[in-house]
Design a protein around this motif. Sequence first.
Motif, PDB file in Angstrom:
ATOM      1  N   ARG A  20      22.722  38.553 -36.760  1.00 51.99           N
ATOM      2  CA  ARG A  20      21.365  39.053 -36.964  1.00 51.99           C
ATOM      3  C   ARG A  20      20.655  38.393 -38.140  1.00 51.99           C
ATOM      4  O   ARG A  20      19.428  38.265 -38.123  1.00 51.99           O
ATOM      5  N   THR A  21      21.392  37.965 -39.154  1.00 51.20           N
ATOM      6  CA  THR A  21      20.780  37.447 -40.374  1.00 51.20           C
ATOM      7  C   THR A  21      20.826  35.921 -40.386  1.00 51.20           C
ATOM      8  O   THR A  21      21.906  35.320 -40.362  1.00 51.20           O
ATOM      9  N   GLN A  22      19.654  35.304 -40.428  1.00 50.28           N
ATOM     10  CA  GLN A  22      19.548  33.848 -40.341  1.00 50.28           C
ATOM     11  C   GLN A  22      20.323  33.150 -41.453  1.00 50.28           C
ATOM     12  O   GLN A  22      21.058  32.190 -41.201  1.00 50.28           O
ATOM     13  N   SER A  23      20.168  33.609 -42.688  1.00 51.28           N
ATOM     14  CA  SER A  23      20.820  32.926 -43.811  1.00 51.28           C
ATOM     15  C   SER A  23      22.341  33.019 -43.710  1.00 51.28           C
ATOM     16  O   SER A  23      23.051  32.030 -43.948  1.00 51.28           O
ATOM     17  N   ASP A  24      22.849  34.191 -43.354  1.00 54.00           N
ATOM     18  CA  ASP A  24      24.299  34.341 -43.208  1.00 54.00           C
ATOM     19  C   ASP A  24      24.826  33.471 -42.080  1.00 54.00           C
ATOM     20  O   ASP A  24      25.898  32.862 -42.196  1.00 54.00           O
ATOM     21  N   LEU A  25      24.074  33.406 -40.991  1.00 54.14           N
ATOM     22  CA  LEU A  25      24.515  32.611 -39.850  1.00 54.14           C
ATOM     23  C   LEU A  25      24.498  31.123 -40.180  1.00 54.14           C
ATOM     24  O   LEU A  25      25.385  30.379 -39.760  1.00 54.14           O
ATOM     25  N   ALA A  26      23.495  30.681 -40.930  1.00 59.49           N
ATOM     26  CA  ALA A  26      23.439  29.276 -41.325  1.00 59.49           C
ATOM     27  C   ALA A  26      24.649  28.906 -42.181  1.00 59.49           C
ATOM     28  O   ALA A  26      25.253  27.842 -41.995  1.00 59.49           O
ATOM     29  N   ASP A  27      25.003  29.780 -43.109  1.00 59.48           N
ATOM     30  CA  ASP A  27      26.192  29.532 -43.931  1.00 59.48           C
ATOM     31  C   ASP A  27      27.446  29.492 -43.062  1.00 59.48           C
ATOM     32  O   ASP A  27      28.338  28.657 -43.270  1.00 59.48           O
ATOM     33  N   ALA A  28      27.509  30.401 -42.078  1.00 50.53           N
ATOM     34  CA  ALA A  28      28.673  30.449 -41.200  1.00 50.53           C
ATOM     35  C   ALA A  28      28.785  29.181 -40.369  1.00 50.53           C
ATOM     36  O   ALA A  28      29.875  28.620 -40.211  1.00 50.53           O
ATOM     37  N   ALA A  29      27.651  28.694 -39.843  1.00 56.79           N
ATOM     38  CA  ALA A  29      27.670  27.486 -39.028  1.00 56.79           C
ATOM     39  C   ALA A  29      28.163  26.289 -39.838  1.00 56.79           C
ATOM     40  O   ALA A  29      28.904  25.440 -39.325  1.00 56.79           O
ATOM     41  N   GLU A  30      27.755  26.230 -41.098  1.00 59.32           N
ATOM     42  CA  GLU A  30      28.226  25.145 -41.965  1.00 59.32           C
ATOM     43  C   GLU A  30      29.735  25.242 -42.172  1.00 59.32           C
ATOM     44  O   GLU A  30      30.447  24.227 -42.181  1.00 59.32           O
ATOM     45  N   TRP A  31      30.223  26.471 -42.315  1.00 61.67           N
ATOM     46  CA  TRP A  31      31.664  26.686 -42.503  1.00 61.67           C
ATOM     47  C   TRP A  31      32.434  26.323 -41.225  1.00 61.67           C
ATOM     48  O   TRP A  31      33.479  25.668 -41.278  1.00 61.67           O
ATOM     49  N   ILE A  32      31.905  26.741 -40.075  1.00 59.78           N
ATOM     50  CA  ILE A  32      32.571  26.487 -38.792  1.00 59.78           C
ATOM     51  C   ILE A  32      32.694  24.997 -38.549  1.00 59.78           C
ATOM     52  O   ILE A  32      33.741  24.492 -38.144  1.00 59.78           O
ATOM     53  N   GLY A  33      31.609  24.259 -38.778  1.00 57.64           N
ATOM     54  CA  GLY A  33      31.618  22.815 -38.596  1.00 57.64           C
ATOM     55  C   GLY A  33      31.727  22.417 -37.139  1.00 57.64           C
ATOM     56  O   GLY A  33      31.700  23.250 -36.227  1.00 57.64           O
TER      57      GLY A  33
END
Length: 226
Positions: free
Chosen positions: A34-47
Amino acid sequence: MKRVAIVTGASRGLGLALATGLSEAGWRLVVDARTQSDLADAAEWIGGDVVAVAGDIRDPAHREALIDAAGTADLLVNNAGILGPSPQPPLASYPLEALREVFEVNVLAPLALTQRVLPALRAREGALVNITSDAAVEAYEGWGGYASAKAAIEQASAVLAAEEPALRVWWVDPGDLRTRMHQEAFPGEDISDRPLPETVVPAFVRLVTTRPPSGRVRLADVTVPA
Protein backbone atom coordinates in the motif's frame (compact mmCIF):
# COMPACT_ATOMS: atom_id res chain seq x y z
CA MET A 1 11.66 -17.39 -20.83
CA LYS A 2 11.51 -16.27 -17.22
CA ARG A 3 8.73 -17.49 -15.00
CA VAL A 4 6.52 -14.65 -13.75
CA ALA A 5 5.19 -14.33 -10.20
CA ILE A 6 2.83 -11.81 -8.63
CA VAL A 7 3.45 -11.42 -4.89
CA THR A 8 1.17 -9.22 -2.83
CA GLY A 9 2.13 -7.56 0.44
CA ALA A 10 5.81 -7.65 -0.46
CA SER A 11 7.14 -4.54 1.27
CA ARG A 12 8.07 -6.29 4.51
CA GLY A 13 7.98 -9.50 6.51
CA LEU A 14 7.11 -12.76 4.84
CA GLY A 15 6.11 -11.21 1.52
CA LEU A 16 9.45 -9.45 1.17
CA ALA A 17 11.35 -12.62 2.05
CA LEU A 18 9.40 -14.77 -0.41
CA ALA A 19 9.74 -12.23 -3.21
CA THR A 20 13.48 -11.99 -2.62
CA GLY A 21 13.82 -15.76 -2.67
CA LEU A 22 11.92 -16.02 -5.95
CA SER A 23 14.02 -13.27 -7.50
CA GLU A 24 17.20 -15.05 -6.48
CA ALA A 25 15.78 -18.21 -8.08
CA GLY A 26 15.43 -16.36 -11.40
CA TRP A 27 11.77 -15.36 -11.41
CA ARG A 28 10.44 -12.12 -12.86
CA LEU A 29 8.35 -10.42 -10.18
CA VAL A 30 5.44 -8.03 -9.87
CA VAL A 31 5.06 -6.96 -6.24
CA ASP A 32 2.70 -4.69 -4.39
CA ALA A 33 2.08 -2.96 -1.07
CA ARG A 34 0.00 0.00 0.00
CA THR A 35 2.84 2.44 0.74
CA GLN A 36 4.83 3.65 -2.27
CA SER A 37 8.01 4.53 -0.35
CA ASP A 38 8.13 1.21 1.51
CA LEU A 39 7.51 -0.71 -1.69
CA ALA A 40 10.25 1.18 -3.53
CA ASP A 41 12.72 0.29 -0.79
CA ALA A 42 11.55 -3.33 -0.93
CA ALA A 43 11.97 -3.51 -4.71
CA GLU A 44 15.53 -2.25 -4.38
CA TRP A 45 16.20 -4.91 -1.75
CA ILE A 46 14.60 -7.69 -3.84
CA GLY A 47 16.66 -6.80 -6.90
CA GLY A 48 16.60 -8.62 -10.19
CA ASP A 49 13.71 -8.28 -12.61
CA VAL A 50 11.03 -6.72 -10.39
CA VAL A 51 8.18 -4.29 -11.03
CA ALA A 52 6.63 -2.53 -8.02
CA VAL A 53 2.99 -1.44 -8.17
CA ALA A 54 1.78 0.42 -5.09
CA GLY A 55 -1.88 0.25 -4.13
CA ASP A 56 -4.59 -1.39 -2.06
CA ILE A 57 -5.41 -4.96 -3.03
CA ARG A 58 -9.10 -4.22 -2.36
CA ASP A 59 -9.13 -1.70 -5.22
CA PRO A 60 -10.20 -3.25 -8.55
CA ALA A 61 -8.12 -0.71 -10.47
CA HIS A 62 -5.02 -1.72 -8.51
CA ARG A 63 -5.66 -5.38 -9.24
CA GLU A 64 -5.88 -4.56 -12.94
CA ALA A 65 -2.62 -2.63 -12.69
CA LEU A 66 -0.90 -5.71 -11.25
CA ILE A 67 -2.18 -7.85 -14.12
CA ASP A 68 -1.10 -5.28 -16.70
CA ALA A 69 2.37 -5.07 -15.18
CA ALA A 70 2.75 -8.86 -15.15
CA GLY A 71 1.49 -9.44 -18.69
CA THR A 72 1.11 -13.10 -17.78
CA ALA A 73 1.69 -15.20 -14.66
CA ASP A 74 3.05 -18.60 -13.68
CA LEU A 75 2.50 -18.01 -9.97
CA LEU A 76 0.26 -15.86 -7.79
CA VAL A 77 1.16 -15.50 -4.12
CA ASN A 78 -1.69 -13.99 -2.12
CA ASN A 79 0.29 -12.86 0.90
CA ALA A 80 -1.18 -9.41 1.65
CA GLY A 81 -3.37 -9.44 4.75
CA ILE A 82 -4.26 -7.71 7.98
CA LEU A 83 -4.54 -8.91 11.55
CA GLY A 84 -7.43 -6.72 12.61
CA PRO A 85 -7.66 -4.92 15.97
CA SER A 86 -4.68 -5.19 18.28
CA PRO A 87 -4.88 -6.48 20.92
CA GLN A 88 -7.32 -8.89 19.35
CA PRO A 89 -10.79 -8.78 20.92
CA PRO A 90 -12.91 -11.81 21.76
CA LEU A 91 -15.68 -12.62 19.32
CA ALA A 92 -18.29 -11.56 21.88
CA SER A 93 -17.15 -7.95 21.48
CA TYR A 94 -15.45 -7.99 18.09
CA PRO A 95 -16.33 -4.79 16.17
CA LEU A 96 -18.25 -5.96 13.13
CA GLU A 97 -16.95 -3.19 10.89
CA ALA A 98 -13.41 -4.28 11.71
CA LEU A 99 -14.35 -7.89 11.01
CA ARG A 100 -15.74 -6.90 7.62
CA GLU A 101 -12.40 -5.28 6.80
CA VAL A 102 -10.51 -8.39 7.91
CA PHE A 103 -12.61 -10.53 5.58
CA GLU A 104 -12.40 -8.00 2.76
CA VAL A 105 -8.59 -7.94 2.83
CA ASN A 106 -7.90 -11.56 3.76
CA VAL A 107 -10.61 -13.36 1.78
CA LEU A 108 -12.46 -11.30 -0.82
CA ALA A 109 -9.56 -9.32 -2.26
CA PRO A 110 -7.33 -12.39 -2.76
CA LEU A 111 -10.21 -14.22 -4.40
CA ALA A 112 -10.91 -11.24 -6.67
CA LEU A 113 -7.28 -11.11 -7.78
CA THR A 114 -7.22 -14.87 -8.25
CA GLN A 115 -10.27 -14.70 -10.51
CA ARG A 116 -8.49 -12.20 -12.75
CA VAL A 117 -5.19 -14.11 -12.84
CA LEU A 118 -6.71 -17.56 -13.40
CA PRO A 119 -6.77 -17.33 -17.24
CA ALA A 120 -3.02 -16.73 -17.29
CA LEU A 121 -2.37 -19.49 -14.76
CA ARG A 122 -4.47 -21.92 -16.78
CA ALA A 123 -2.62 -21.03 -20.00
CA ARG A 124 0.76 -21.69 -18.37
CA GLU A 125 -0.26 -24.56 -16.04
CA GLY A 126 0.69 -22.29 -13.18
CA ALA A 127 0.25 -22.26 -9.44
CA LEU A 128 -1.58 -20.34 -6.74
CA VAL A 129 -0.36 -19.84 -3.18
CA ASN A 130 -2.67 -18.50 -0.48
CA ILE A 131 -0.78 -17.73 2.71
CA THR A 132 -2.62 -19.08 5.74
CA SER A 133 -1.95 -19.78 9.42
CA ASP A 134 -2.26 -22.50 12.01
CA ALA A 135 -4.96 -20.24 13.47
CA ALA A 136 -7.16 -21.41 10.57
CA VAL A 137 -7.26 -24.95 11.98
CA GLU A 138 -6.69 -24.39 15.72
CA ALA A 139 -9.03 -22.63 18.16
CA TYR A 140 -6.88 -19.97 19.84
CA GLU A 141 -8.61 -17.71 22.31
CA GLY A 142 -8.77 -14.16 20.98
CA TRP A 143 -8.01 -15.09 17.38
CA GLY A 144 -11.60 -15.46 16.17
CA GLY A 145 -11.59 -12.69 13.57
CA TYR A 146 -8.29 -13.40 11.85
CA ALA A 147 -8.66 -17.15 12.24
CA SER A 148 -12.12 -17.32 10.72
CA ALA A 149 -10.91 -15.33 7.71
CA LYS A 150 -7.96 -17.66 7.25
CA ALA A 151 -10.27 -20.67 7.59
CA ALA A 152 -12.43 -19.18 4.85
CA ILE A 153 -9.50 -18.71 2.46
CA GLU A 154 -8.34 -22.26 3.20
CA GLN A 155 -11.72 -23.70 2.26
CA ALA A 156 -11.87 -21.48 -0.82
CA SER A 157 -8.42 -22.79 -1.77
CA ALA A 158 -9.52 -26.41 -1.33
CA VAL A 159 -12.57 -25.89 -3.52
CA LEU A 160 -10.52 -24.07 -6.14
CA ALA A 161 -8.05 -26.97 -6.19
CA ALA A 162 -10.95 -29.32 -6.94
CA GLU A 163 -12.32 -27.01 -9.62
CA GLU A 164 -8.94 -26.36 -11.30
CA PRO A 165 -7.19 -29.76 -11.46
CA ALA A 166 -4.72 -28.58 -14.10
CA LEU A 167 -3.27 -26.02 -11.66
CA ARG A 168 -1.41 -26.34 -8.41
CA VAL A 169 -3.22 -24.67 -5.52
CA TRP A 170 -1.46 -24.59 -2.17
CA TRP A 171 -2.63 -22.99 1.06
CA VAL A 172 0.64 -22.46 2.85
CA ASP A 173 1.21 -22.18 6.60
CA PRO A 174 4.62 -20.55 7.12
CA GLY A 175 4.58 -21.04 10.92
CA ASP A 176 5.08 -18.41 13.61
CA LEU A 177 7.58 -15.87 12.35
CA ARG A 178 9.18 -12.69 13.67
CA THR A 179 7.13 -10.18 11.68
CA ARG A 180 5.39 -6.91 12.44
CA MET A 181 1.99 -8.54 12.12
CA HIS A 182 2.94 -11.25 14.59
CA GLN A 183 4.19 -8.58 16.97
CA GLU A 184 0.85 -6.77 16.64
CA ALA A 185 -0.86 -9.96 17.73
CA PHE A 186 1.18 -9.95 20.92
CA PRO A 187 1.56 -6.26 21.84
CA GLY A 188 4.22 -5.61 24.42
CA GLU A 189 5.52 -9.19 24.35
CA ASP A 190 8.98 -10.33 23.29
CA ILE A 191 8.71 -12.43 20.12
CA SER A 192 12.44 -12.59 19.45
CA ASP A 193 12.31 -16.38 19.87
CA ARG A 194 10.34 -16.68 16.61
CA PRO A 195 12.41 -17.34 13.49
CA LEU A 196 12.87 -14.67 10.85
CA PRO A 197 10.83 -14.95 7.64
CA GLU A 198 13.96 -15.65 5.63
CA THR A 199 14.27 -19.04 7.31
CA VAL A 200 11.26 -20.46 5.42
CA VAL A 201 12.29 -19.21 1.98
CA PRO A 202 14.24 -22.35 0.93
CA ALA A 203 11.19 -24.50 1.70
CA PHE A 204 8.92 -22.13 -0.23
CA VAL A 205 11.18 -22.06 -3.29
CA ARG A 206 11.38 -25.86 -3.21
CA LEU A 207 7.58 -26.05 -3.04
CA VAL A 208 7.01 -23.93 -6.15
CA THR A 209 9.88 -25.66 -7.97
CA THR A 210 8.95 -29.29 -7.28
CA ARG A 211 5.19 -28.65 -7.62
CA PRO A 212 3.69 -31.32 -5.36
CA PRO A 213 -0.06 -31.96 -5.59
CA SER A 214 -2.46 -29.24 -4.49
CA GLY A 215 -3.19 -29.09 -0.77
CA ARG A 216 -2.39 -27.59 2.59
CA VAL A 217 1.35 -27.18 3.14
CA ARG A 218 3.28 -26.47 6.33
CA LEU A 219 6.62 -25.06 5.25
CA ALA A 220 8.18 -26.70 8.28
CA ASP A 221 7.35 -30.06 6.69
CA VAL A 222 8.95 -29.28 3.31
CA THR A 223 12.27 -31.09 3.05
CA VAL A 224 15.09 -29.01 1.62
CA PRO A 225 18.21 -30.86 0.47
CA ALA A 226 21.41 -29.88 2.29
